[in-house]
Scaffold this motif. Structure first.
Motif, PDB file in Angstrom:
ATOM      1  N   GLY A  68      14.380 -14.397  49.372  1.00  0.00           N
ATOM      2  CA  GLY A  68      13.803 -14.315  50.711  1.00  0.00           C
ATOM      3  C   GLY A  68      13.653 -15.683  51.360  1.00  0.00           C
ATOM      4  N   VAL A  69      13.292 -16.704  50.571  1.00  0.00           N
ATOM      5  CA  VAL A  69      13.106 -18.043  51.128  1.00  0.00           C
ATOM      6  C   VAL A  69      14.397 -18.861  51.079  1.00  0.00           C
ATOM      7  CG1 VAL A  69      10.626 -18.142  50.731  1.00  0.00           C
ATOM      8  CG2 VAL A  69      12.165 -19.027  48.989  1.00  0.00           C
ATOM      9  N   ASP A  70      15.312 -18.504  50.177  1.00  0.00           N
ATOM     10  CA  ASP A  70      16.605 -19.184  50.102  1.00  0.00           C
ATOM     11  C   ASP A  70      17.700 -18.134  49.875  1.00  0.00           C
ATOM     12  OD1 ASP A  70      18.807 -20.809  49.818  1.00  0.00           O
ATOM     13  OD2 ASP A  70      18.207 -21.631  47.874  1.00  0.00           O
ATOM     14  N   PRO A  71      18.160 -17.513  50.966  1.00  0.00           N
ATOM     15  CA  PRO A  71      19.180 -16.476  50.844  1.00  0.00           C
ATOM     16  C   PRO A  71      20.497 -16.979  50.259  1.00  0.00           C
ATOM     17  CG  PRO A  71      18.231 -16.485  53.054  1.00  0.00           C
ATOM     18  CD  PRO A  71      17.713 -17.700  52.344  1.00  0.00           C
ATOM     19  N   THR A  72      20.671 -18.294  50.188  1.00  0.00           N
ATOM     20  CA  THR A  72      21.917 -18.842  49.645  1.00  0.00           C
ATOM     21  C   THR A  72      21.823 -19.121  48.148  1.00  0.00           C
ATOM     22  OG1 THR A  72      21.307 -21.144  50.082  1.00  0.00           O
ATOM     23  CG2 THR A  72      22.417 -19.942  51.872  1.00  0.00           C
ATOM     24  N   ALA A  73      20.672 -18.840  47.530  1.00  0.00           N
ATOM     25  CA  ALA A  73      20.516 -19.083  46.091  1.00  0.00           C
ATOM     26  C   ALA A  73      21.612 -18.333  45.333  1.00  0.00           C
ATOM     27  CB  ALA A  73      19.139 -18.636  45.624  1.00  0.00           C
ATOM     28  N   LYS A  74      22.147 -18.973  44.286  1.00  0.00           N
ATOM     29  CA  LYS A  74      23.205 -18.361  43.482  1.00  0.00           C
ATOM     30  C   LYS A  74      22.590 -17.753  42.226  1.00  0.00           C
ATOM     31  CE  LYS A  74      26.860 -21.487  44.930  1.00  0.00           C
ATOM     32  NZ  LYS A  74      27.834 -22.474  44.454  1.00  0.00           N
ATOM     33  N   GLY A  95       3.253  -7.745  43.331  1.00  0.00           N
ATOM     34  CA  GLY A  95       4.279  -6.784  42.959  1.00  0.00           C
ATOM     35  C   GLY A  95       5.709  -7.207  43.211  1.00  0.00           C
ATOM     36  N   GLU A  96       5.940  -8.326  43.868  1.00  0.00           N
ATOM     37  CA  GLU A  96       7.297  -8.788  44.153  1.00  0.00           C
ATOM     38  C   GLU A  96       7.782  -9.671  43.017  1.00  0.00           C
ATOM     39  OE1 GLU A  96       9.098  -7.751  46.708  1.00  0.00           O
ATOM     40  OE2 GLU A  96       7.423  -6.592  47.492  1.00  0.00           O
ATOM     41  N   THR A  97       9.060  -9.592  42.696  1.00  0.00           N
ATOM     42  CA  THR A  97       9.583 -10.453  41.636  1.00  0.00           C
ATOM     43  C   THR A  97       9.823 -11.862  42.165  1.00  0.00           C
ATOM     44  OG1 THR A  97      11.926  -9.988  42.045  1.00  0.00           O
ATOM     45  CG2 THR A  97      10.745  -8.486  40.532  1.00  0.00           C
ATOM     46  N   ALA A  98       9.802 -12.809  41.249  1.00  0.00           N
ATOM     47  CA  ALA A  98      10.086 -14.196  41.609  1.00  0.00           C
ATOM     48  C   ALA A  98      11.489 -14.308  42.195  1.00  0.00           C
ATOM     49  CB  ALA A  98       9.940 -15.093  40.391  1.00  0.00           C
ATOM     50  N   LEU A  99      12.423 -13.500  41.694  1.00  0.00           N
ATOM     51  CA  LEU A  99      13.798 -13.531  42.201  1.00  0.00           C
ATOM     52  C   LEU A  99      13.882 -13.004  43.625  1.00  0.00           C
ATOM     53  CD1 LEU A  99      16.801 -14.039  41.768  1.00  0.00           C
ATOM     54  CD2 LEU A  99      16.954 -11.734  40.794  1.00  0.00           C
ATOM     55  N   ASP A 100      13.244 -11.863  43.906  1.00  0.00           N
ATOM     56  CA  ASP A 100      13.281 -11.317  45.265  1.00  0.00           C
ATOM     57  C   ASP A 100      12.676 -12.296  46.263  1.00  0.00           C
ATOM     58  OD1 ASP A 100      14.565  -8.984  44.532  1.00  0.00           O
ATOM     59  OD2 ASP A 100      12.717  -7.818  44.378  1.00  0.00           O
ATOM     60  N   LEU A 101      11.572 -12.923  45.888  1.00  0.00           N
ATOM     61  CA  LEU A 101      10.945 -13.894  46.783  1.00  0.00           C
ATOM     62  C   LEU A 101      11.826 -15.125  46.970  1.00  0.00           C
ATOM     63  CD1 LEU A 101       7.241 -13.609  45.617  1.00  0.00           C
ATOM     64  CD2 LEU A 101       8.249 -12.697  47.718  1.00  0.00           C
ATOM     65  N   LEU A 102      12.464 -15.584  45.889  1.00  0.00           N
ATOM     66  CA  LEU A 102      13.380 -16.722  46.002  1.00  0.00           C
ATOM     67  C   LEU A 102      14.485 -16.404  47.003  1.00  0.00           C
ATOM     68  CD1 LEU A 102      14.608 -19.471  45.202  1.00  0.00           C
ATOM     69  CD2 LEU A 102      15.796 -18.259  43.354  1.00  0.00           C
ATOM     70  N   ALA A 104      17.381 -20.888  61.055  1.00  0.00           N
ATOM     71  CA  ALA A 104      16.465 -19.752  61.038  1.00  0.00           C
ATOM     72  C   ALA A 104      17.223 -18.437  60.961  1.00  0.00           C
ATOM     73  CB  ALA A 104      15.575 -19.784  62.282  1.00  0.00           C
ATOM     74  N   ALA A 105      18.483 -18.406  61.383  1.00  0.00           N
ATOM     75  CA  ALA A 105      19.273 -17.182  61.322  1.00  0.00           C
ATOM     76  C   ALA A 105      19.491 -16.720  59.889  1.00  0.00           C
ATOM     77  CB  ALA A 105      20.612 -17.395  62.007  1.00  0.00           C
ATOM     78  N   ALA A 106      19.347 -17.617  58.898  1.00  0.00           N
ATOM     79  CA  ALA A 106      19.541 -17.250  57.501  1.00  0.00           C
ATOM     80  C   ALA A 106      18.349 -16.475  56.951  1.00  0.00           C
ATOM     81  CB  ALA A 106      19.767 -18.508  56.660  1.00  0.00           C
ATOM     82  N   TRP A 107      17.226 -16.451  57.673  1.00  0.00           N
ATOM     83  CA  TRP A 107      16.046 -15.741  57.217  1.00  0.00           C
ATOM     84  C   TRP A 107      16.214 -14.252  57.449  1.00  0.00           C
ATOM     85  CZ3 TRP A 107      11.489 -17.735  55.120  1.00  0.00           C
ATOM     86  CH2 TRP A 107      11.515 -19.110  54.923  1.00  0.00           C
ATOM     87  N   PRO A 108      15.555 -13.430  56.635  1.00  0.00           N
ATOM     88  CA  PRO A 108      15.623 -11.977  56.814  1.00  0.00           C
ATOM     89  C   PRO A 108      15.134 -11.575  58.196  1.00  0.00           C
ATOM     90  CG  PRO A 108      14.577 -12.523  54.729  1.00  0.00           C
ATOM     91  CD  PRO A 108      14.739 -13.804  55.491  1.00  0.00           C
ATOM     92  N   SER A 109      15.653 -10.487  58.700  1.00  0.00           N
ATOM     93  CA  SER A 109      15.273  -9.972  60.003  1.00  0.00           C
ATOM     94  C   SER A 109      13.762  -9.798  60.087  1.00  0.00           C
ATOM     95  CB  SER A 109      15.964  -8.623  60.231  1.00  0.00           C
ATOM     96  OG  SER A 109      15.482  -8.020  61.382  1.00  0.00           O
TER      97      SER A 109
END
Length: 162
Positions: A99-105, A90-97, A55-60
């Motif tokens: 947000g749910v997977d901060p480790t995405a490359k 209004g959010e991009t698919a990339l920004d949301l990705l 859970a620490a990987a999630w945004p504050s």
């Protein structure tokens, strides 16, 4: 010689706060729906999904009801093959990705962003793999950094081959 320092505008910060609030509200519902759907089609001889994110990987400010890996789809060996999450006005698919997977490359930024890894799995060029983006089951016609999502849409990334 003088240098110019530009501070991010308040406008740049608002979408992040809104994204966090939306994810905090929507993610638990999406996770529950995904888990219920997955339970209906899984058999007891399939290996349990395991993840390394916490859970620490999630945004504050975002407190998921389960770990982010619950949104991943996996093959019989437990390797990540996709991820699904809700759109947000209004959010991009990339920004949301991210947000749910901060480790995405991601290679590149903005309109030129190209997702090469999700859930710790990088698409293998030698196997002709790539991460395919769909909105409500239809192939996206623009890149993830350009695609503005809407509330109620379902965003899905799937490891595909060409």
């Amino acid at each position: 010689m003088t240098s110019l320092h530009v501070e991010p505008s308040g406008r740049a910060r608002k979408p992040l706060a809104r994204r966090r609030a939306l994810l905090g509200a929507v993610v638990p519902v999406a996770l529950a729906a995904g888990l219920l759907g997955g339970c209906a089609s899984s058999s007891s001889d399939e290996p349990a999904a395991t993840g390394t994110q916490t859970a620490a990987a999630w945004p504050s400010g975002v407190t998921p009801s389960a770990t982010p890996t619950d949104q991943f789809t996996r093959d019989a060996d437990g390797a990540v093959t996709g991820i699904t999450y809700p759109g947000a006005d209004g959010e991009t698919a990339l920004d949301l990705l991210l947000g749910v997977d901060p480790t995405a490359k991601v290679k590149g930024t903005g309109k030129n962003a190209f997702v090469v890894g999700i859930g710790g799995r990088t698409a293998d060029d030698a196997k002709h793999e790539f991460w395919s983006l769909e909105v409500d089951g239809k192939q996206a016609q623009v890149g993830a950094g350009t695609l503005k999502t809407k509330d109620g849409e379902t965003i899905t990334w799937t490891l595909a081959t060409y």
